[in-house]
Design a protein around this motif. Sequence first.
Motif, PDB file in Angstrom:
ATOM      1  N   VAL A 226       5.674   7.180  -3.640  1.00  0.00           N
ATOM      2  CA  VAL A 226       5.416   6.521  -2.365  1.00  0.00           C
ATOM      3  C   VAL A 226       5.742   5.024  -2.432  1.00  0.00           C
ATOM      4  N   VAL A 235      -4.723   9.333   1.745  1.00  0.00           N
ATOM      5  CA  VAL A 235      -3.761   9.582   2.816  1.00  0.00           C
ATOM      6  C   VAL A 235      -4.447  10.356   3.935  1.00  0.00           C
ATOM      7  N   TYR A 239      -1.339  11.932   9.156  1.00  0.00           N
ATOM      8  CA  TYR A 239      -0.053  11.334   8.806  1.00  0.00           C
ATOM      9  C   TYR A 239       0.897  12.343   8.159  1.00  0.00           C
ATOM     10  N   LEU A 240       0.375  13.495   7.766  1.00  0.00           N
ATOM     11  CA  LEU A 240       1.169  14.463   7.006  1.00  0.00           C
ATOM     12  C   LEU A 240       1.755  15.580   7.869  1.00  0.00           C
ATOM     13  N   VAL A 308      -2.927   4.704   2.200  1.00  0.00           N
ATOM     14  CA  VAL A 308      -1.498   4.590   2.462  1.00  0.00           C
ATOM     15  C   VAL A 308      -1.271   4.513   3.965  1.00  0.00           C
ATOM     16  N   ARG A 310       0.923   4.744   7.532  1.00  0.00           N
ATOM     17  CA  ARG A 310       1.909   5.691   8.052  1.00  0.00           C
ATOM     18  C   ARG A 310       3.329   5.227   7.698  1.00  0.00           C
ATOM     19  N   LEU A 313       4.795   6.125   4.347  1.00  0.00           N
ATOM     20  CA  LEU A 313       5.173   7.531   4.151  1.00  0.00           C
ATOM     21  C   LEU A 313       6.514   7.864   4.778  1.00  0.00           C
ATOM     22  N   ASP A 314       7.061   6.915   5.550  1.00  0.00           N
ATOM     23  CA  ASP A 314       8.371   7.152   6.152  1.00  0.00           C
ATOM     24  C   ASP A 314       9.439   7.182   5.065  1.00  0.00           C
ATOM     25  N   ALA A 319       6.992  13.645   3.755  1.00  0.00           N
ATOM     26  CA  ALA A 319       5.924  12.976   3.019  1.00  0.00           C
ATOM     27  C   ALA A 319       5.153  13.952   2.139  1.00  0.00           C
ATOM     28  N   ARG A 322       7.071  14.538  -1.034  1.00  0.00           N
ATOM     29  CA  ARG A 322       6.997  13.373  -1.921  1.00  0.00           C
ATOM     30  C   ARG A 322       5.650  13.306  -2.623  1.00  0.00           C
ATOM     31  N   LEU A 323       4.571  13.560  -1.883  1.00  0.00           N
ATOM     32  CA  LEU A 323       3.248  13.507  -2.492  1.00  0.00           C
ATOM     33  C   LEU A 323       3.039  14.648  -3.474  1.00  0.00           C
TER      34      LEU A 323
END
Length: 333
Positions: A226, A235, A239-240, A308, A310, A313-314, A319, A322-323
Amino acid sequence: MTRRTAQFTFPTYPATAFKVSTGAHEGDAIGLMKDVVPGDSYRLSRQVAARDLAICDGPQGQEVADGSDIGTPGNNVVLDLCHTLMAPDGSMVDLLVLTLWSDARTTQHILPLTPLHTAVDYELVASETDSVPRRFADIASVSFMAGTHLTLANGSQKTVEELQVGDKILTRNNGAQGIKWIGQQTMRATGALAPIRITEGTLNTARDLRLSPHHRLFIWQRTDEVGTGRAELMVKAGYLVNGDTVLREEGGHVDTFHILFDGHEIIYAEGIAVESLLVTGQTRATLPEDLDIALSESDRLNAAEIEVSRAALDGEDDAVERLTRASKGASKD
C-alpha cells in the motif's frame, strides 16, 4: 501545525443543490426548520456531485478534518436536524442538515442516510432535531451483522447474537477481555447503513463477513503493497467494495450489534482481525447515558495513526488483491 486526522468521511451535497421544485417555497434550498414547509417537493440538481466531508473530534466539538473535500480543517461541524422525505414510490428518505462554520463564513450541507437521485421529486414529510445525534451515531458506529462469529478467549466461536456482557473475547493486544456492553438494533440496510459483505476466503475470512461501512479491518503487511511505510494498517470495509469479492448489500433490514470493551480492541470475526466499537464524540450517542465509559483520545489517535485513506488504496490493482498480497508477503505475478 495541528493535525486533524479524519475519523469519519461521508458523501455530502451543498444544501443549495437540493431545492423546492413545487410548493410554497419554490426555488428555495432545503434548510433549517424555519426554512421549510411540509408538503413541498425537492429535487437534487443534475449538475452537482457528492463530495466527501471528513470530520474529527475537536476541543469544542466536531471539526472538519484534514483531507476533507469541503470546508477548511478546523471549521466547526454542527448537526442541525433530520428531514424525512417521501420518494414517488412511497419509500422514505432521511437526510441530515449540517452546518460548517468559521469566523469567516457559514455553509450548509446535506448528508443523505439513504441515496438521493436526480430527476426525482421528494416530498418533505417531517423535520425534527431530537434524534439527530443518534442518527449520526448510527452511521458512524461500527457494528457486526447477526450471524457473525467472534472468537472467544478459549478459542471457541459464538455468533454475536449469542454473546453476553462479561463474555471473554480474544483480543490481539490485551489477551482475554470481557465485553462491557452490547448494543443491538434493527436497521434499514440502505445508503450509509447498507452492510459490506466480504465474501468467504477474501482476506482469509473463514465465512462471509458482514460489517458496517466504517468498520475497520486490521491488516499486518509483510510487504508494503500500500506504500504506507508501516506494517500495521486499519482499513474501512467500505473502501474495499469492488463489486466482486467485497459487496455493498442494499435493501431490506439487518440486525446489527455493537461490541464494546473498556478500551478499543482488535478482535477476531470470521477468523480475521477487526476493531471493536471506539467511543468518540460521534459514537457516544449510541451508548446508554448511564454507561460508565469515557472518550479515549489515545485510542482514537492510535487507530487514526494507522488508518489507510481511500486515496492510498487507489491504484492499478484492486485494493483487496493488494492487501491480500501484503498480508501474505507475496509479490505481484
